[in-house]
Design a protein around this motif. Structure first.
Motif, PDB file in Angstrom:
ATOM      1  N   VAL A  30       0.843  -1.197   0.000  1.00  0.00           N
ATOM      2  CA  VAL A  30       0.000   0.000   0.000  1.00  0.00           C
ATOM      3  C   VAL A  30       0.879   1.249   0.000  1.00  0.00           C
ATOM      4  O   VAL A  30       0.625   2.202  -0.738  1.00  0.00           O
ATOM      5  N   ASP A  31       1.940   1.246   0.793  1.00  0.00           N
ATOM      6  CA  ASP A  31       2.885   2.366   0.811  1.00  0.00           C
ATOM      7  C   ASP A  31       3.469   2.593  -0.584  1.00  0.00           C
ATOM      8  O   ASP A  31       3.539   3.727  -1.067  1.00  0.00           O
ATOM      9  N   ALA A  32       3.864   1.509  -1.248  1.00  0.00           N
ATOM     10  CA  ALA A  32       4.441   1.621  -2.592  1.00  0.00           C
ATOM     11  C   ALA A  32       3.433   2.177  -3.589  1.00  0.00           C
ATOM     12  O   ALA A  32       3.783   2.997  -4.443  1.00  0.00           O
ATOM     13  N   PHE A  33       2.177   1.747  -3.488  1.00  0.00           N
ATOM     14  CA  PHE A  33       1.152   2.265  -4.391  1.00  0.00           C
ATOM     15  C   PHE A  33       0.876   3.736  -4.114  1.00  0.00           C
ATOM     16  O   PHE A  33       0.653   4.516  -5.043  1.00  0.00           O
ATOM     17  N   LEU A  34       0.887   4.151  -2.854  1.00  0.00           N
ATOM     18  CA  LEU A  34       0.691   5.568  -2.534  1.00  0.00           C
ATOM     19  C   LEU A  34       1.777   6.419  -3.187  1.00  0.00           C
ATOM     20  O   LEU A  34       1.518   7.527  -3.658  1.00  0.00           O
ATOM     21  N   ARG A  35       2.988   5.913  -3.228  1.00  0.00           N
ATOM     22  CA  ARG A  35       4.114   6.647  -3.813  1.00  0.00           C
ATOM     23  C   ARG A  35       3.970   6.828  -5.319  1.00  0.00           C
ATOM     24  O   ARG A  35       4.666   7.632  -5.917  1.00  0.00           O
ATOM     25  N   ARG A  36       3.056   6.100  -5.954  1.00  0.00           N
ATOM     26  CA  ARG A  36       2.811   6.251  -7.396  1.00  0.00           C
ATOM     27  C   ARG A  36       1.941   7.459  -7.719  1.00  0.00           C
ATOM     28  O   ARG A  36       1.822   7.834  -8.889  1.00  0.00           O
ATOM     29  N   ILE A  37       1.305   8.035  -6.714  1.00  0.00           N
ATOM     30  CA  ILE A  37       0.446   9.198  -6.958  1.00  0.00           C
ATOM     31  C   ILE A  37       1.366  10.410  -7.112  1.00  0.00           C
ATOM     32  O   ILE A  37       2.048  10.813  -6.175  1.00  0.00           O
ATOM     33  N   ALA A  38       1.381  10.985  -8.284  1.00  0.00           N
ATOM     34  CA  ALA A  38       2.281  12.097  -8.606  1.00  0.00           C
ATOM     35  C   ALA A  38       1.832  13.393  -7.929  1.00  0.00           C
ATOM     36  O   ALA A  38       0.642  13.561  -7.622  1.00  0.00           O
ATOM     37  N   PRO A  39       2.771  14.313  -7.709  1.00  0.00           N
ATOM     38  CA  PRO A  39       2.394  15.632  -7.165  1.00  0.00           C
ATOM     39  C   PRO A  39       1.324  16.289  -8.045  1.00  0.00           C
ATOM     40  O   PRO A  39       1.393  16.224  -9.271  1.00  0.00           O
ATOM     41  N   ILE A  68      -6.706   0.327   6.500  1.00  0.00           N
ATOM     42  CA  ILE A  68      -5.830   0.281   7.683  1.00  0.00           C
ATOM     43  C   ILE A  68      -4.383   0.509   7.277  1.00  0.00           C
ATOM     44  O   ILE A  68      -3.653   1.297   7.908  1.00  0.00           O
ATOM     45  N   PHE A  69      -3.941  -0.137   6.199  1.00  0.00           N
ATOM     46  CA  PHE A  69      -2.552   0.004   5.771  1.00  0.00           C
ATOM     47  C   PHE A  69      -2.262   1.408   5.237  1.00  0.00           C
ATOM     48  O   PHE A  69      -1.163   1.932   5.418  1.00  0.00           O
ATOM     49  N   ALA A  70      -3.241   2.033   4.595  1.00  0.00           N
ATOM     50  CA  ALA A  70      -3.062   3.418   4.135  1.00  0.00           C
ATOM     51  C   ALA A  70      -2.926   4.352   5.336  1.00  0.00           C
ATOM     52  O   ALA A  70      -2.097   5.271   5.335  1.00  0.00           O
ATOM     53  N   ASN A  71      -3.715   4.102   6.369  1.00  0.00           N
ATOM     54  CA  ASN A  71      -3.620   4.894   7.592  1.00  0.00           C
ATOM     55  C   ASN A  71      -2.261   4.689   8.256  1.00  0.00           C
ATOM     56  O   ASN A  71      -1.656   5.643   8.753  1.00  0.00           O
ATOM     57  N   MET A  72      -1.772   3.460   8.268  1.00  0.00           N
ATOM     58  CA  MET A  72      -0.457   3.179   8.837  1.00  0.00           C
ATOM     59  C   MET A  72       0.640   3.932   8.071  1.00  0.00           C
ATOM     60  O   MET A  72       1.552   4.510   8.676  1.00  0.00           O
ATOM     61  N   PRO A  92       3.117   9.914   0.017  1.00  0.00           N
ATOM     62  CA  PRO A  92       2.239  11.089  -0.027  1.00  0.00           C
ATOM     63  C   PRO A  92       0.793  10.777   0.368  1.00  0.00           C
ATOM     64  O   PRO A  92      -0.123  10.853  -0.445  1.00  0.00           O
ATOM     65  N   TRP A  93       0.591  10.497   1.610  1.00  0.00           N
ATOM     66  CA  TRP A  93      -0.733  10.124   2.126  1.00  0.00           C
ATOM     67  C   TRP A  93      -1.766  11.206   1.885  1.00  0.00           C
ATOM     68  O   TRP A  93      -2.950  10.914   1.749  1.00  0.00           O
ATOM     69  N   TRP A  94      -1.346  12.461   1.837  1.00  0.00           N
ATOM     70  CA  TRP A  94      -2.277  13.584   1.676  1.00  0.00           C
ATOM     71  C   TRP A  94      -2.950  13.570   0.309  1.00  0.00           C
ATOM     72  O   TRP A  94      -3.955  14.242   0.113  1.00  0.00           O
ATOM     73  N   ARG A  95      -2.442  12.792  -0.630  1.00  0.00           N
ATOM     74  CA  ARG A  95      -3.047  12.693  -1.955  1.00  0.00           C
ATOM     75  C   ARG A  95      -4.155  11.647  -2.017  1.00  0.00           C
ATOM     76  O   ARG A  95      -4.809  11.496  -3.039  1.00  0.00           O
ATOM     77  N   LEU A  96      -4.372  10.928  -0.931  1.00  0.00           N
ATOM     78  CA  LEU A  96      -5.416   9.899  -0.875  1.00  0.00           C
ATOM     79  C   LEU A  96      -6.661  10.491  -0.227  1.00  0.00           C
ATOM     80  O   LEU A  96      -6.630  10.934   0.916  1.00  0.00           O
ATOM     81  N   LEU A  97      -7.750  10.507  -0.983  1.00  0.00           N
ATOM     82  CA  LEU A  97      -8.988  11.151  -0.552  1.00  0.00           C
ATOM     83  C   LEU A  97     -10.075  10.118  -0.268  1.00  0.00           C
ATOM     84  O   LEU A  97      -9.977   8.964  -0.660  1.00  0.00           O
ATOM     85  N   LYS A  98     -11.106  10.604   0.359  1.00  0.00           N
ATOM     86  CA  LYS A  98     -12.294   9.774   0.573  1.00  0.00           C
ATOM     87  C   LYS A  98     -13.148   9.822  -0.694  1.00  0.00           C
ATOM     88  O   LYS A  98     -12.913  10.619  -1.599  1.00  0.00           O
ATOM     89  N   LYS A  99     -14.163   8.986  -0.731  1.00  0.00           N
ATOM     90  CA  LYS A  99     -15.080   8.933  -1.870  1.00  0.00           C
ATOM     91  C   LYS A  99     -15.607  10.326  -2.192  1.00  0.00           C
ATOM     92  O   LYS A  99     -15.934  11.101  -1.293  1.00  0.00           O
ATOM     93  N   GLY A 100     -15.665  10.650  -3.460  1.00  0.00           N
ATOM     94  CA  GLY A 100     -16.183  11.931  -3.892  1.00  0.00           C
ATOM     95  C   GLY A 100     -15.172  13.067  -3.814  1.00  0.00           C
ATOM     96  O   GLY A 100     -15.510  14.215  -4.063  1.00  0.00           O
ATOM     97  N   GLY A 101     -13.928  12.767  -3.456  1.00  0.00           N
ATOM     98  CA  GLY A 101     -12.895  13.796  -3.400  1.00  0.00           C
ATOM     99  C   GLY A 101     -12.803  14.529  -2.076  1.00  0.00           C
ATOM    100  O   GLY A 101     -12.135  15.556  -1.972  1.00  0.00           O
ATOM    101  N   PHE A 102     -13.457  14.017  -1.046  1.00  0.00           N
ATOM    102  CA  PHE A 102     -13.431  14.670   0.260  1.00  0.00           C
ATOM    103  C   PHE A 102     -12.127  14.389   0.991  1.00  0.00           C
ATOM    104  O   PHE A 102     -11.557  13.297   0.868  1.00  0.00           O
ATOM    105  N   LEU A 103     -11.688  15.371   1.760  1.00  0.00           N
ATOM    106  CA  LEU A 103     -10.499  15.201   2.577  1.00  0.00           C
ATOM    107  C   LEU A 103     -10.831  14.325   3.775  1.00  0.00           C
ATOM    108  O   LEU A 103     -11.988  14.206   4.168  1.00  0.00           O
ATOM    109  N   ASN A 104      -9.802  13.727   4.348  1.00  0.00           N
ATOM    110  CA  ASN A 104      -9.996  12.751   5.417  1.00  0.00           C
ATOM    111  C   ASN A 104      -9.711  13.383   6.777  1.00  0.00           C
ATOM    112  O   ASN A 104      -8.552  13.627   7.119  1.00  0.00           O
ATOM    113  N   ASP A 105     -10.738  13.631   7.563  1.00  0.00           N
ATOM    114  CA  ASP A 105     -10.569  14.212   8.890  1.00  0.00           C
ATOM    115  C   ASP A 105      -9.849  13.281   9.849  1.00  0.00           C
ATOM    116  O   ASP A 105      -9.346  13.716  10.879  1.00  0.00           O
TER     117      ASP A 105
END
Length: 147
Positions: A30-39, A68-72, A92-105
């Motif tokens: 999951v960490d590796a996949f998150l790193r694929r999200i470009a700036p 859970i792994f994305a949160n970790m 870059p965890w901040w690039r991962l959003l909730k459904k509909g493009g919402f930020l994650n509180d």
């Protein structure tokens, strides 16, 4: 990662599997996949799960373990950032959003920190139904995750 081969058709929470196989990913994957999200790009947990499932050639990635792994990964990245590590070396965890493009509180620092980190990359957020969301979410979806 572990592949579960028999998901009953219509199983609660796994309807998209439709009787197919499911992958239970790993924190490192999951960490590796998150790193694929470009700036400047973003993805939802659903897009992340779909990309992991395609990678393993199965119908679906487990929604619970992937979240859970994305949160970790997010919390580990923030711990490393607090110790002085540069953002460029972090998932870059901040690039991962909730459904509909919402930020994650529930993300480290809440939606406010996520909005700040996204803004540093030129991603605008605004209120939508009284919650912060990415302004142009549909146009910014991570190309690496799209089929």
């Amino acid at each position: 990662p572990h592949i579960v081969h028999m998901i009953p058709p219509g199983a609660p929470g796994y309807r998209e599997a439709d009787g197919g196989a499911m992958v239970v990913s790993s924190p490192a994957e999951v960490d590796a996949f998150l790193r694929r999200i470009a700036p400047g790009e973003v993805a939802t947990l659903h897009l992340l799960r779909a990309a992991i499932a395609r990678h393993h050639g199965v119908a679906v990635a487990c929604p619970v373990s992937t979240a859970i792994f994305a949160n970790m990964a997010a919390r580990a990245a923030e711990e490393r950032r607090a110790m002085g590590e540069d953002l460029a070396g972090l998932a870059p965890w901040w690039r991962l959003l909730k459904k509909g493009g919402f930020l994650n509180d529930k993300a480290p620092g809440g939606g406010a920190l996520q909005a700040e980190l996204l803004a540093a990359e030129g991603v605008r957020t605004s209120l939508l139904r009284r919650k912060l969301a990415v302004f142009d979410f549909a146009e910014r979806q991570a190309a690496a995750f799209l089929p």
